[in-house]
Design a protein around this motif. Sequence first.
Motif, short mmCIF file in Angstrom:
data_model
loop_
_atom_site.label_atom_id
_atom_site.label_comp_id
_atom_site.label_asym_id
_atom_site.label_seq_id
_atom_site.Cartn_x
_atom_site.Cartn_y
_atom_site.Cartn_z
N VAL A 1 87.82 3.19 31.76
CA VAL A 1 87.30 4.51 31.43
C VAL A 1 85.79 4.39 31.34
CG1 VAL A 1 87.26 6.37 29.73
CG2 VAL A 1 89.38 5.12 30.16
N ARG A 2 85.07 5.22 32.08
CA ARG A 2 83.60 5.19 32.08
C ARG A 2 83.09 6.54 31.60
NH1 ARG A 2 81.68 0.73 34.76
NH2 ARG A 2 83.25 -0.37 36.02
N LEU A 3 82.19 6.51 30.67
CA LEU A 3 81.62 7.74 30.12
C LEU A 3 80.11 7.63 30.13
CD1 LEU A 3 82.85 9.81 27.16
CD2 LEU A 3 80.50 9.00 27.08
N GLN A 4 79.48 8.70 30.54
CA GLN A 4 78.02 8.77 30.55
C GLN A 4 77.56 9.90 29.64
OE1 GLN A 4 75.42 9.90 34.14
NE2 GLN A 4 75.20 7.67 34.09
N ALA A 5 76.76 9.54 28.63
CA ALA A 5 76.17 10.53 27.73
C ALA A 5 74.81 10.91 28.28
CB ALA A 5 76.05 9.95 26.33
N VAL A 6 74.61 12.19 28.54
CA VAL A 6 73.41 12.67 29.22
C VAL A 6 72.63 13.60 28.29
CG1 VAL A 6 72.49 13.82 31.27
CG2 VAL A 6 74.64 12.52 31.41
N GLY A 7 71.35 13.36 28.18
CA GLY A 7 70.47 14.23 27.41
C GLY A 7 69.47 14.93 28.32
N ALA A 8 69.49 16.24 28.35
CA ALA A 8 68.59 17.00 29.22
C ALA A 8 67.16 16.93 28.71
CB ALA A 8 69.05 18.46 29.30
N VAL A 9 66.21 16.92 29.64
CA VAL A 9 64.78 16.94 29.29
C VAL A 9 64.13 18.10 30.03
CG1 VAL A 9 64.68 14.44 28.90
CG2 VAL A 9 64.19 15.35 31.17
N ASP A 10 63.00 18.57 29.52
CA ASP A 10 62.26 19.63 30.20
C ASP A 10 61.65 19.09 31.48
OD1 ASP A 10 62.74 21.54 28.22
OD2 ASP A 10 61.09 20.80 26.99
N LYS A 11 61.85 19.83 32.56
CA LYS A 11 61.33 19.41 33.85
C LYS A 11 60.15 20.30 34.25
CE LYS A 11 65.98 17.95 35.11
NZ LYS A 11 67.13 18.14 35.99
N PRO A 12 59.16 19.72 34.91
CA PRO A 12 57.99 20.53 35.28
C PRO A 12 58.35 21.57 36.34
CG PRO A 12 57.86 18.34 36.25
CD PRO A 12 59.03 18.32 35.32
N ARG B 1 71.63 20.06 24.01
CA ARG B 1 71.12 19.53 25.28
C ARG B 1 71.84 18.25 25.67
NH1 ARG B 1 64.89 20.32 26.22
NH2 ARG B 1 65.79 20.96 28.19
N GLN B 2 72.93 17.96 25.01
CA GLN B 2 73.72 16.77 25.32
C GLN B 2 74.97 17.18 26.09
OE1 GLN B 2 74.59 14.57 21.73
NE2 GLN B 2 72.49 14.70 20.97
N ARG B 3 75.38 16.34 27.03
CA ARG B 3 76.64 16.57 27.73
C ARG B 3 77.28 15.23 28.07
NH1 ARG B 3 72.94 17.20 32.05
NH2 ARG B 3 73.53 16.02 33.91
N ILE B 4 78.56 15.30 28.37
CA ILE B 4 79.36 14.11 28.64
C ILE B 4 79.91 14.19 30.07
CG2 ILE B 4 81.43 12.82 28.02
CD1 ILE B 4 79.13 12.56 26.02
N GLU B 5 79.81 13.10 30.81
CA GLU B 5 80.40 13.01 32.14
C GLU B 5 81.37 11.84 32.16
OE1 GLU B 5 77.15 12.76 34.87
OE2 GLU B 5 76.43 14.80 34.42
N LEU B 6 82.59 12.09 32.64
CA LEU B 6 83.66 11.09 32.56
C LEU B 6 84.09 10.67 33.96
CD1 LEU B 6 85.73 9.66 30.62
CD2 LEU B 6 87.24 11.61 31.07
#
Length: 705
Positions: A598-609, A535-540
Amino acid sequence: MSMKLSIDVGGTFTDFVLARDGEAPRIHKTLSTPADPSIAVIDGLEQLAAMQQPPQTLAQFARSIERIVHGTTVTTNATLTSTGARCALLTTEGVRDALEMRRGVREEQYNNRYTNVRPLVPRARRIGVGGRIDRDGAEIEPLDLGAVRAAVEAWRADGVQAVAVCFMNAFANPAHEQAAAELVRRQWPEAVLSVSTEVLPSIRFYERVSTTALNAYVAPKLGHYLDQLLGRLAEAEFRGLLLIMQSNGGVLSPQAARDKAALTLLSGPAGGPGAGLYYAGAHGHDRCITTDMGGTSFEASVAVGAPMLKNDGEIARHKIALPMLDIHTIGAGGGSIGWLDEGGLLRMGPQSAGADPGPACYGRGGELPTTTDANVVLGYLDPDYFAGGRMRLDVAAARRAIGTHIAQPMGLTVERAAAGMYRVACNNMAQGVREVTIKRGFDPREFPLIPGGGAGPIHGCMICTELGIPLMIVPREASVLCAFGMLMCELRHDFVRTFVARVDKLDWQRLEELVDAMAEEGAVQLTAERVAPGRQRIELRLDCRYLKQYHEVSVPVPLEAIKRHDAAAIARAFHDEHRRLFGYTLEAEGSPVEIINVRLQAVGAVDKPSYRREPATSPDASAAVKGRRRVYVPEHDDYAEVPVLDGHALRSGHHVAGPALIEQQTTAIFVGAGFDCRVDELGSFVLYMKGRENLIAAATPGGSR
């Protein structure tokens, strides 16, 4: 059944949205408690517990909550009101005045009375010490640890609470900052410490020192608030996950918020753009303008595919260079005070009556006229149905305040003065929308407007008329729009590293190693917050510019472009964004493109209603009409009797012709004379210019809800 709860603490009201899968969200508001915002949080939880069927105790209710997402204005208000910590700055010898000198540019060039903002750290508590790193990271002069010790002793005696550490060129080599920080922590463990290479390890000294000072200034106050909140939630037997909203539209753990308190500056409205996209998506739009009108302020933002981000901004004229949503804020809320300037012209805000004493009509001691008082006099608010009848408004007090301070000095009736206040407030808000659309290269007429906040939908049609916007979508949850958006926010951690190199001469191996190291750091943080690897992804993103330009442009770049060494893809992304922003490129001239950060964002998905949808019924909404009321119709510049409909009785497919009023417990919607309204399958009120029903005819069945 487990529940998810979002809480948005504002200056006047604290908003709650309670979500269960398959059910419509329950919204609730309670008055904020500025002296200790955590009190209002617990008050709201107790009130929500009592509303359950059957009613529950606070402990029963709290134990059933799986996750709380909390947006706070603690750091914002501390900065705006200059009530942050007593802090100090440790920096390189000879540059301690950079915090005060700023960029040497006066923001208002033609205002001779305009003075520089007072720095968060006064000169006496800014100490420069020996030691120097050059731009390539080589040590020129060793760090003077004796001077660091002397500074610590002086600050301890002076009652300092927090220390910011920011050395020249530390982004290239953090060794001196790390050594100084280690000494401070060892010698003075109770001090709150902010280190620039931990907060913002990037090039440009002024931006870095200002951001680090801001972090130090607000960290003790946020830490104290989180201690209070966590303590009260523990007493209430809450055992779920608490997440704190941050300014980039994501959430993070309380501990991460303590370490980087500046990430929560402007976090309150950060949930709005995501919520706006959600509702616009149901009508086939991938873009929208989102506004949020609270008790004190009015925020406007634009989303195109995703909420728009910027890498620097200001709060109370103090520079902050952390990634944040591109949200423009002005002092135009329900509590904004009307006044006459030296020339006798009517102004609205930025001063606000806040929650205490609040507008005159609240009957809590306020005597100055506000936007809410004008809305009462104009008939937009039912004094007996405000907050669903839980709070009765004092119409006589509102009239008295407007009459004394606006109508009599201007020689107008109270009604005409209230209409003037309303028009000025709407004009201010329209100007706020221009700041995030026209000034960013967007045509507002191409975006649906999603108004939020309790009073936002009262002013929405006037904003649309002023800007030529033909479509406005008012969610049923409009009064708590930002809190609703928080339920859909993901965990986000931002990382930045300075990497100066021409795109056509890149050291690809070094760039890959840097990106991999940043990604690993993000994965460690997300894993610590219980986010599974899947559930992790990287955005650059890369900050780029043409060679010898000063300002850079941040552009998204796929990770695959780095892996396959695709310089053309990076250059193309930059040229396209430069053209969109400025209308031209230097591509034809062959000007080289240079990477700065260089900018990196580590994103963790969560359950959405997920929520239920409602099938359409007949257009006839007459069953929802609960009476008529005399209100001000701006298009006619006069008062008229208009139908008043119960918003809770309106169903999907119902049609309402303007002018009309739609009332809900926590908001009212004024449908202007030039607009009609139809309820969609999400329960949203879709307002469109008369004759333009085709704007909603292509609504998609399902959207993203």
